[in-house]
Design an enzyme around this catalytic site. Structure first.
Site, mmCIF file in Angstrom:
data_model
loop_
_atom_site.group_PDB
_atom_site.id
_atom_site.type_symbol
_atom_site.label_atom_id
_atom_site.label_comp_id
_atom_site.label_asym_id
_atom_site.label_seq_id
_atom_site.Cartn_x
_atom_site.Cartn_y
_atom_site.Cartn_z
ATOM 1 N N GLU A 158 0.924 -1.147 -0.049
ATOM 2 C CA GLU A 158 -0.027 -0.019 0.117
ATOM 3 C C GLU A 158 0.778 1.252 -0.149
ATOM 4 O OE1 GLU A 158 -2.393 -0.243 3.537
ATOM 5 O OE2 GLU A 158 -2.648 -2.537 3.226
ATOM 6 N N LYS A 192 2.069 4.652 1.443
ATOM 7 C CA LYS A 192 2.076 5.213 2.784
ATOM 8 C C LYS A 192 1.867 6.768 2.782
ATOM 9 C CE LYS A 192 4.959 5.209 7.149
ATOM 10 N NZ LYS A 192 4.822 6.786 7.650
ATOM 11 N N ASP A 218 0.855 10.348 3.681
ATOM 12 C CA ASP A 218 1.724 11.279 4.577
ATOM 13 C C ASP A 218 0.477 12.335 5.296
ATOM 14 O OD1 ASP A 218 3.528 12.221 6.111
ATOM 15 O OD2 ASP A 218 4.603 13.083 4.541
ATOM 16 N N TYR A 252 -7.104 1.817 5.792
ATOM 17 C CA TYR A 252 -6.174 0.646 5.377
ATOM 18 C C TYR A 252 -6.014 -0.362 6.228
ATOM 19 C CZ TYR A 252 -3.413 3.639 8.552
ATOM 20 O OH TYR A 252 -2.915 4.487 9.332
ATOM 21 N N LYS A 283 10.680 3.639 3.406
ATOM 22 C CA LYS A 283 10.462 5.272 3.182
ATOM 23 C C LYS A 283 11.324 5.842 1.795
ATOM 24 C CE LYS A 283 8.788 6.727 7.212
ATOM 25 N NZ LYS A 283 8.871 7.869 8.299
ATOM 26 N N CYS A 337 12.093 46.723 11.396
ATOM 27 C CA CYS A 337 11.368 46.458 10.060
ATOM 28 C C CYS A 337 12.589 47.045 8.892
ATOM 29 C CB CYS A 337 10.365 47.280 9.825
ATOM 30 S SG CYS A 337 9.665 47.314 8.112
ATOM 31 N N CYS A 383 11.106 50.429 7.167
ATOM 32 C CA CYS A 383 10.887 51.735 7.890
ATOM 33 C C CYS A 383 11.508 51.828 9.148
ATOM 34 C CB CYS A 383 9.413 51.865 8.144
ATOM 35 S SG CYS A 383 8.699 50.604 9.188
ATOM 36 N N CYS A 388 5.720 44.459 11.619
ATOM 37 C CA CYS A 388 6.048 45.854 11.558
ATOM 38 C C CYS A 388 4.697 46.297 11.864
ATOM 39 C CB CYS A 388 6.673 46.211 10.239
ATOM 40 S SG CYS A 388 6.650 48.093 10.295
ATOM 41 N N CYS A 395 4.902 52.453 6.901
ATOM 42 C CA CYS A 395 5.872 51.672 6.311
ATOM 43 C C CYS A 395 5.605 51.653 4.659
ATOM 44 C CB CYS A 395 5.700 50.412 6.969
ATOM 45 S SG CYS A 395 6.968 49.183 6.670
#
Ligand code: AMP
Ligand code: ZN
Length: 668
Positions: free
Chosen positions: A115, A117, A119, A226, A313, A407, A410, A425, A431
């Protein structure tokens, strides 16, 4: 219609809708139009409303969610949820098979079910007499969180099974978010000024823990089943179990196969290693299970995992390069995103020079230093990410990457909102990046969609101090534009015409265009439906806001603080005076009319709202305000210092006296 035939019609509708759902979400082969489907659902909703005695928590009408879970109850798993042993090479698989053959005292070839896998987040669903009764997260394997209410909104989880299912059993599966849905969700978040989510897996897991199940219903989640668990189940083979589960109505992908020996397993792995990019969701490998369930029982479990299954994997597609620099981007809402600048490298066929670092916590977690050699991966995300540092290749002395405190544009000190990972900011009105970003958002396709005006022109206009806020666009004059570089007669005319035409854009687009944090396209539409004009929205209380479907505390707070800023109020007044649409064309607010025909007396002083707001709220939901208590009054909404004569009268007539909290509860 007699009750008997109503019951029959309800049952028939439920069965029909379940069957169509299955065809649509699991078989991907619908046989009726969405419209016809909606008609069936509406008819069922109507019957269920008229006949509450036939309420069934597993009715397909319950899929839309609505249930709120404040705290997910932690409950025991009847059968523990194990993890899986991992393998990464053919050799490890060969060793694994040898161990199995030794325990089985046989060298005969072993048949396996292979099957994918998936995620995502694993869950365990309990079914009794064919009905979905409970769903737990994996948790620590022995105890998981009860997320039943949220799981019910996922269309590929059947609420009612068909065919010969066991009386009581549990089914295991994985909740995943498809890549396209994940990207769409992130695009919306970015458009609404929110930080994008990291990856589909975490987002799927996080979605299961949302308190409001109607928000879960909006997310494109899938469930893949599953495995099953139960006492004395009559099945002989894992592959048979998968086929049976499919017959009962579960979503079992047809990528699962039975192979006769280990070579079949290796072929399966080779195939999916090459083709996995074509799947619409992420997998991180394949799972190989001994097919014969008797043999599974002989093999049993270690403390952590079954001996009869192993995962293989896949290596994530990963490259290795140098971190040259970290720069910081300022979004139009002031959100700061750190970006890794890398020595260019090839990854999945594209040249990568930049990777997202998400936020300060992420940098801290990776313990990043400038000049580090870093691993870069591409998952389901649009932009690649840094997943690790090869610290043994670190040259000395090293400079720790320190998150900026001001920032980059600014230079105002950055702020952080409690509970959020992102820095901001806060200088929203001063800004430059935010100012330009907001105007660029305002003119964008999904907002005002101004033809003849693009992001670069906005920058140009800003640099020449012709515009600072979206309202300034509406006072632009031919003479001041024609003198600018790159501006010819035709382009100036187009620009001015586009700006003028945008005055016709509907209220929801204007509202979205304002760029209020967390107010994306969908939220803007909901707000317009609930508050038909900007004036109503600007004066709406926190409670009135959260009473709107899908508007939570965070959005409500953001809206309120937006309108508290004087510059924003000025902006709105100016937009209004230039003739933009700041009212819904339909007029009447679209609140559900829960209170229709009910009479309310409002008395006393309230903590959270003014008395006027309370009255407005009642009226929005169809209620009528009356001044004196009589036998015809339905509710008295009482604050502090309510008149004693009113109270006595209400008590005489047995009229419920409720406070403002109870009123908001009635509303929602
Ligand atoms: P791991 O988290 O690496 O220990 O792997 C175990 C997890 O893989 C299980 O808890 C499941 O959530 C997940 N998984 C995904 N697809 C399957 C599958 N086809 N069969 C069994 N487990 C799976
Ligand atoms: Zn700034």
């Amino acid at each position: 219609m007699s009750t008997h035939s109503t019951a029959e019609e309800i049952a028939a509708l439920r069965a029909q809708i379940n069957a169509h759902n299955h065809r649509y979400y699991i078989e991907d082969a619908p046989i009726i139009s969405d419209y016809d489907f909606d008609q069936l659902l509406k008819r069922l909703e109507k019957l269920e409303q008229e006949h509450p005695e036939f309420f069934d928590p597993n009715s397909p009408t319950q899929r839309v969610g609505g249930g709120i879970t404040k705290q997910f109850e932690n409950k025991p798993h009847r059968f523990p949820m194990y993890s899986l042993a991992n393998s990464y090479s053919k050799e490890e698989l060969v060793q694994w098979e040898k161990r199995i053959q030794k325990m089985a005292a046989s060298t005969a070839p072993i048949a396996y079910t292979c099957e994918l896998k998936f995620d995502g987040a694993s869950i365990n669903l309990t079914y009794t007499n064919g009905k979905f009764v409970q769903g737990l997260t994996r948790g620590d394997g022995s105890f998981g969180d009860d997320v039943t209410t949220n799981l019910k909104t996922i269309p590929s989880i059947p609420l009612q099974l068909k065919d010969n299912y066991p009386e009581t059993f549990e089914i295991r599966g994985e909740i995943v978010m498809p890549i396209a849905g994940f990207n769409a969700l992130n695009e919306k978040r970015v458009a609404a000024g929110e930080a994008p989510y990291m990856n589909p897996r975490n987002t799927a897991a996080g979605t299961l823990k949302l308190q409001d199940s109607s928000s879960v219903a909006q997310r494109p989640l899938l469930c893949f089943s599953y495995a099953i668990a139960g006492e004395q189940l009559p099945y002989k083979s894992q592959f048979e179990v998968l086929q049976k589960s499919r017959d009962w109505g579960f979503n079992v992908p047809d990528t699962a196969v039975k192979v006769e020996n280990l070579q079949g397993v290796l072929d399966y792995i080779a195939y999916w290693e090459e083709h996995r990019q074509q799947l619409p969701y992420e997998i991180d490998g394949v799972v190989i299970k001994v097919d014969d369930l008797d043999l599974q029982e002989t093999l049993g479990f270690t403390a952590k995992a079954p001996r009869w299954a192993i995962s293989f994997k896949f290596k994530a597609e990963q490259v290795f390069t140098r971190l040259e620099q970290v720069t910081y981007q300022v979004g139009r809402t002031g959100a700061i995103t750190p970006v890794a600048n890398l020595t260019p490298v090839l990854l999945s066929g594209t040249k990568v020079k930049r990777a997202s670092l998400h936020n300060a916590d992420q940098i801290e977690k990776l313990d990043l230093r400038l000049g580090d050699m870093v691993y870069v991966e591409k998952g389901g995300e649009i932009i690649p990410k840094i997943t690790g540092v090869k610290s043994d290749q670190r040259g000395y002395p090293t400079d720790k990457v320190r998150f900026i405190s001001a920032c980059p544009d600014c230079h105002s000190p950055l702020q952080k909102i409690e509970g959020e990972a992102q820095h901001f900011c806060g200088n929203s009105t001063g800004c430059p990046t935010q100012i330009v970003g907001r105007m660029q958002h305002f003119i964008s396709r999904k907002a005002m969609d101004i033809e003849g005006l693009g992001g670069e022109t906005i920058q140009l206009l800003y640099d020449h101090q012709l515009v600072r806020t979206p309202a300034d666009l509406y006072t632009l004059k031919y003479e001041e534009l024609i003198v600018l570089e790159r501006m010819a007669d035709k382009s100036v005319r187009n620009l001015l015409e586009g700006v003028a035409a945008s005055k016709k854009q509907p209220f929801a687009k204007v509202l979205f265009g304002l760029g209020i944090r967390y107010v994306g396209e969908t939220v803007a539409k909901k707000l317009v439906k609930a508050f038909s004009s900007i004036d109503l929205l600007m004066t709406a209380s926190f409670e009135a806001l959260i009473a709107v479907d899908e508007i939570g505390d965070r959005i409500a707070a953001s809206i309120i603080s937006y309108f508290e800023i004087p510059e924003h109020r000025t902006l709105i007044q100016r937009l209004k005076s230039y003739g933009l649409q700041l009212e819904a064309s339909g007029g009447v607010p679209q609140h559900p009319q829960h209170f229709e025909g009910l009479k309310f007396v409002v008395s006393g002083v309230f903590k959270q709202h003014s008395r006027e707001e309370i009255k407005a709220l009642i009226e929005q939901y169809g209620g009528t305000i009356v001044s004196g208590v009589s036998s015809k009054t339905n509710y008295v909404v009482a604050g502090e210092g309510m008149g004693p004569s009113k109270r006595t009268k209400a008590e005489q007539h047995n009229i419920p006296i409720i406070d403002e909290v109870a009123l908001s509860e009635l509303v929602s």
